[in-house]
Design a protein around this motif. Structure first.
Motif, PDB file in Angstrom:
ATOM      1  N   UNK A  23       0.882  -1.161   0.000  1.00  0.00           N
ATOM      2  CA  UNK A  23       0.000   0.000   0.000  1.00  0.00           C
ATOM      3  C   UNK A  23       0.916   1.206   0.000  1.00  0.00           C
ATOM      4  N   UNK A  24       0.692   2.133  -0.899  1.00  0.00           N
ATOM      5  CA  UNK A  24       1.528   3.327  -0.944  1.00  0.00           C
ATOM      6  C   UNK A  24       0.878   4.458  -0.166  1.00  0.00           C
ATOM      7  N   UNK A  25       1.719   5.251   0.481  1.00  0.00           N
ATOM      8  CA  UNK A  25       1.287   6.477   1.165  1.00  0.00           C
ATOM      9  C   UNK A  25       0.211   6.239   2.219  1.00  0.00           C
ATOM     10  N   UNK A  26       0.425   5.238   3.045  1.00  0.00           N
ATOM     11  CA  UNK A  26      -0.500   4.936   4.132  1.00  0.00           C
ATOM     12  C   UNK A  26      -0.227   5.888   5.291  1.00  0.00           C
ATOM     13  N   UNK A  27      -1.286   6.428   5.849  1.00  0.00           N
ATOM     14  CA  UNK A  27      -1.162   7.312   7.014  1.00  0.00           C
ATOM     15  C   UNK A  27      -1.858   6.639   8.193  1.00  0.00           C
ATOM     16  N   UNK A  28      -1.138   6.521   9.298  1.00  0.00           N
ATOM     17  CA  UNK A  28      -1.687   5.949  10.517  1.00  0.00           C
ATOM     18  C   UNK A  28      -1.621   7.028  11.587  1.00  0.00           C
ATOM     19  N   UNK A  29      -2.743   7.317  12.212  1.00  0.00           N
ATOM     20  CA  UNK A  29      -2.787   8.292  13.297  1.00  0.00           C
ATOM     21  C   UNK A  29      -3.106   7.542  14.581  1.00  0.00           C
ATOM     22  N   UNK A  30      -2.239   7.692  15.564  1.00  0.00           N
ATOM     23  CA  UNK A  30      -2.436   7.045  16.858  1.00  0.00           C
ATOM     24  C   UNK A  30      -2.608   8.162  17.882  1.00  0.00           C
ATOM     25  N   UNK A  31      -3.786   8.237  18.464  1.00  0.00           N
ATOM     26  CA  UNK A  31      -4.072   9.317  19.405  1.00  0.00           C
ATOM     27  C   UNK A  31      -3.639   9.011  20.832  1.00  0.00           C
ATOM     28  N   UNK A  32      -3.704   7.792  21.239  1.00  0.00           N
ATOM     29  CA  UNK A  32      -3.355   7.434  22.612  1.00  0.00           C
ATOM     30  C   UNK A  32      -2.469   6.187  22.631  1.00  0.00           C
ATOM     31  N   UNK A 141       5.348  13.253  14.175  1.00  0.00           N
ATOM     32  CA  UNK A 141       5.085  12.702  12.848  1.00  0.00           C
ATOM     33  C   UNK A 141       6.336  11.966  12.407  1.00  0.00           C
ATOM     34  N   UNK A 142       6.166  10.713  12.047  1.00  0.00           N
ATOM     35  CA  UNK A 142       7.278   9.892  11.555  1.00  0.00           C
ATOM     36  C   UNK A 142       6.961   9.487  10.124  1.00  0.00           C
ATOM     37  N   UNK A 143       7.959   9.599   9.252  1.00  0.00           N
ATOM     38  CA  UNK A 143       7.774   9.225   7.853  1.00  0.00           C
ATOM     39  C   UNK A 143       8.737   8.092   7.513  1.00  0.00           C
ATOM     40  N   UNK A 144       8.191   7.054   6.928  1.00  0.00           N
ATOM     41  CA  UNK A 144       8.980   5.906   6.477  1.00  0.00           C
ATOM     42  C   UNK A 144       8.940   5.875   4.960  1.00  0.00           C
ATOM     43  N   UNK A 154       5.024  -3.138  14.306  1.00  0.00           N
ATOM     44  CA  UNK A 154       4.879  -3.044  15.756  1.00  0.00           C
ATOM     45  C   UNK A 154       6.187  -2.679  16.447  1.00  0.00           C
ATOM     46  N   UNK A 155       7.268  -3.251  15.992  1.00  0.00           N
ATOM     47  CA  UNK A 155       8.574  -2.921  16.567  1.00  0.00           C
ATOM     48  C   UNK A 155       8.859  -1.419  16.417  1.00  0.00           C
ATOM     49  N   UNK A 156       8.652  -0.898  15.229  1.00  0.00           N
ATOM     50  CA  UNK A 156       8.869   0.529  15.001  1.00  0.00           C
ATOM     51  C   UNK A 156       7.879   1.386  15.794  1.00  0.00           C
ATOM     52  N   UNK A 157       6.652   0.940  15.905  1.00  0.00           N
ATOM     53  CA  UNK A 157       5.667   1.679  16.688  1.00  0.00           C
ATOM     54  C   UNK A 157       6.126   1.813  18.142  1.00  0.00           C
ATOM     55  N   UNK A 158       6.615   0.739  18.711  1.00  0.00           N
ATOM     56  CA  UNK A 158       7.122   0.802  20.085  1.00  0.00           C
ATOM     57  C   UNK A 158       8.344   1.718  20.168  1.00  0.00           C
TER      58      UNK A 158
END
Length: 179
Positions: A23-32, A141-144, A154-158
């Motif tokens: 999937x190209x250009x996926x945006x994930x927003x995590x509020x909490x 904001x993190x861009x990969x 998940x590893x990167x999220x942590x």
């Protein structure tokens, strides 16, 4: 949710290293953001201890001998600047600062990796970070450039949670102001 969307909507591609869904250009927003308990993670074959070791690594400027790069090194030493400390200094000086943005990508080297005989073809997938106090919270904001949803997400999220917490704590924010 991200893994579900990758499976459901990802387009099959064949790369030299094998078949993938993209999937190209996926945006994930995590509020909490929060860390799951080890018991909860173990239900899915995951380990909180492994994620915590990754968090330590992303905060460290050291590079183990067996890998080509580490995000922590790119963030804290590679460019002869500790970008986390610089972001902290800027935000302490002015909480509304909008310049706490930095790139981990070294265009002079990373674009050419794999094209030359010397060096590894590895280049960071995490290419930029931006810290901004907005809406009474420290946002990040993190861009990969690319991200393996199954192995690295998940590893990167942590790791990103650890970076955000590190900056927030050092500028004097409470957990509800960065979570």
């Amino acid at each position: 949710e991200l893994v579900f969307r990758l499976y459901k909507f990802g387009l099959p591609v064949e790369l030299k290293k094998g078949k993938r869904k993209e999937l190209l250009n996926v945006k994930v927003v995590v509020n909490n953001p929060y860390e799951e308990s080890n018991e909860e993670l173990q239900k899915y074959g995951l380990s909180l201890e492994k994620f915590q070791r990754y968090q330590e690594g992303i905060l460290s400027s050291d590079i183990p001998e067996d890998i080509a790069y580490r995000y922590g090194n790119r963030i804290r030493a590679y460019f002869n600047v500790d970008f986390l400390d610089a972001a902290i200094e800027r935000l302490k000086k002015d909480i509304q600062d909008r310049h706490s943005y930095f790139s981990l990508w070294d265009s002079s080297k990373d674009v050419l990796k794999g094209l030359r005989k010397e060096g590894s073809a590895s280049a960071p997938c995490l290419v930029s970070l931006f810290f901004r106090y907005f809406g009474d919270k420290l946002c990040m904001t993190a861009t990969f450039r690319t991200h393996n949803g199954m192995d690295a997400w998940l590893e990167n999220f942590y790791g990103l949670m650890a970076l955000q917490r590190y900056v927030a704590e050092r500028i004097g924010l409470t957990e509800e102001m960065f979570g």
